[in-house]
Design a protein around this motif. Structure first.
Motif, mmCIF file in Angstrom:
data_model
loop_
_atom_site.group_PDB
_atom_site.id
_atom_site.type_symbol
_atom_site.label_atom_id
_atom_site.label_comp_id
_atom_site.label_asym_id
_atom_site.label_seq_id
_atom_site.Cartn_x
_atom_site.Cartn_y
_atom_site.Cartn_z
ATOM 1 N N THR A 112 25.088 47.098 48.864
ATOM 2 C CA THR A 112 26.920 47.490 48.768
ATOM 3 C C THR A 112 27.111 47.834 49.259
ATOM 4 N N LEU A 118 34.543 41.960 54.168
ATOM 5 C CA LEU A 118 33.196 42.032 53.604
ATOM 6 C C LEU A 118 31.843 42.475 52.803
ATOM 7 N N ALA A 133 39.925 32.712 45.168
ATOM 8 C CA ALA A 133 39.816 33.441 45.604
ATOM 9 C C ALA A 133 40.516 33.700 47.388
ATOM 10 N N SER A 149 28.869 39.266 50.261
ATOM 11 C CA SER A 149 29.774 38.672 49.056
ATOM 12 C C SER A 149 30.453 38.964 47.946
ATOM 13 N N ILE A 150 30.170 40.031 48.299
ATOM 14 C CA ILE A 150 31.730 40.785 47.878
ATOM 15 C C ILE A 150 32.930 41.490 48.996
ATOM 16 N N ILE A 151 34.579 40.829 48.571
ATOM 17 C CA ILE A 151 35.997 40.766 49.297
ATOM 18 C C ILE A 151 36.105 42.620 48.866
ATOM 19 N N SER A 164 34.281 38.609 44.429
ATOM 20 C CA SER A 164 33.707 37.503 44.953
ATOM 21 C C SER A 164 33.786 36.661 43.524
ATOM 22 N N THR A 169 34.798 34.247 38.526
ATOM 23 C CA THR A 169 35.255 35.179 39.348
ATOM 24 C C THR A 169 35.500 36.858 39.402
ATOM 25 N N CYS A 201 33.872 45.891 35.536
ATOM 26 C CA CYS A 201 33.862 44.221 36.255
ATOM 27 C C CYS A 201 35.549 43.891 35.244
ATOM 28 N N ARG A 205 31.480 34.203 42.219
ATOM 29 C CA ARG A 205 30.465 33.793 41.954
ATOM 30 C C ARG A 205 31.081 31.867 40.830
#
Length: 135
Positions: A6, A46, A29, A50-52, A75, A81, A108, A77
């Motif tokens: 990542t 990014l 998002a 797939s992670i902001i 992200s 989210t 998370c 998902r």
């Protein structure tokens, strides 16, 4: 030691969000980008595919391992989210109790729909996470 997968990359945040299939997850998002940009003062990047992430910090673990990582991020998902708020999740039980439906994991916060949680509490959690990440 394995290299961290990542990492910030050249990916297009807007294109990534536009590719999110679920319209609710996509709208969430877009809202999170606005909110995290406001709270952090940083632009979205990014990280990986797939992670902001917003902001950047250097972490040193007790093992001596060092990594560069974002301050807060998310992200969209498939199941929920995922918000990456590891800097505060362990110390925010009172706020989390007021948030609304969610689950947590190691660092998370999982939210099915932003409309189901208290936006003011979420903002406060994000502000605390950014403050904690910046020391």
């Amino acid at each position: 030691m394995a290299e961290l997968k990542t990492r910030p990359g050249p990916g297009d945040v807007e294109a990534f969000i536009a590719s999110v299939q679920d319209p609710v997850r996509r709208a969430d998002a877009e809202r999170l980008v606005e909110l995290m940009r406001e709270v952090s003062g940083d632009e979205p990047v990014l990280w990986g595919p797939s992670i902001i992430g917003f902001g950047e910090r250097h972490l040193v673990y007790a093992s001596g391992r060092e990594i560069d990582y974002f301050e807060v991020g998310f992200s969209p998902r498939k199941a929920a989210t995922t918000l990456y708020l590891d800097a505060v999740l362990g110390s925010s039980a009172e706020l989390l109790a007021q948030l609304g439906p969610h689950t947590t994991g190691k660092g998370c916060l999982y939210v099915k729909r932003l409309a189901d949680v208290d936006g003011d509490v979420l903002r406060h959690l994000l502000e605390e996470a950014v403050r904690a990440a910046r020391g």
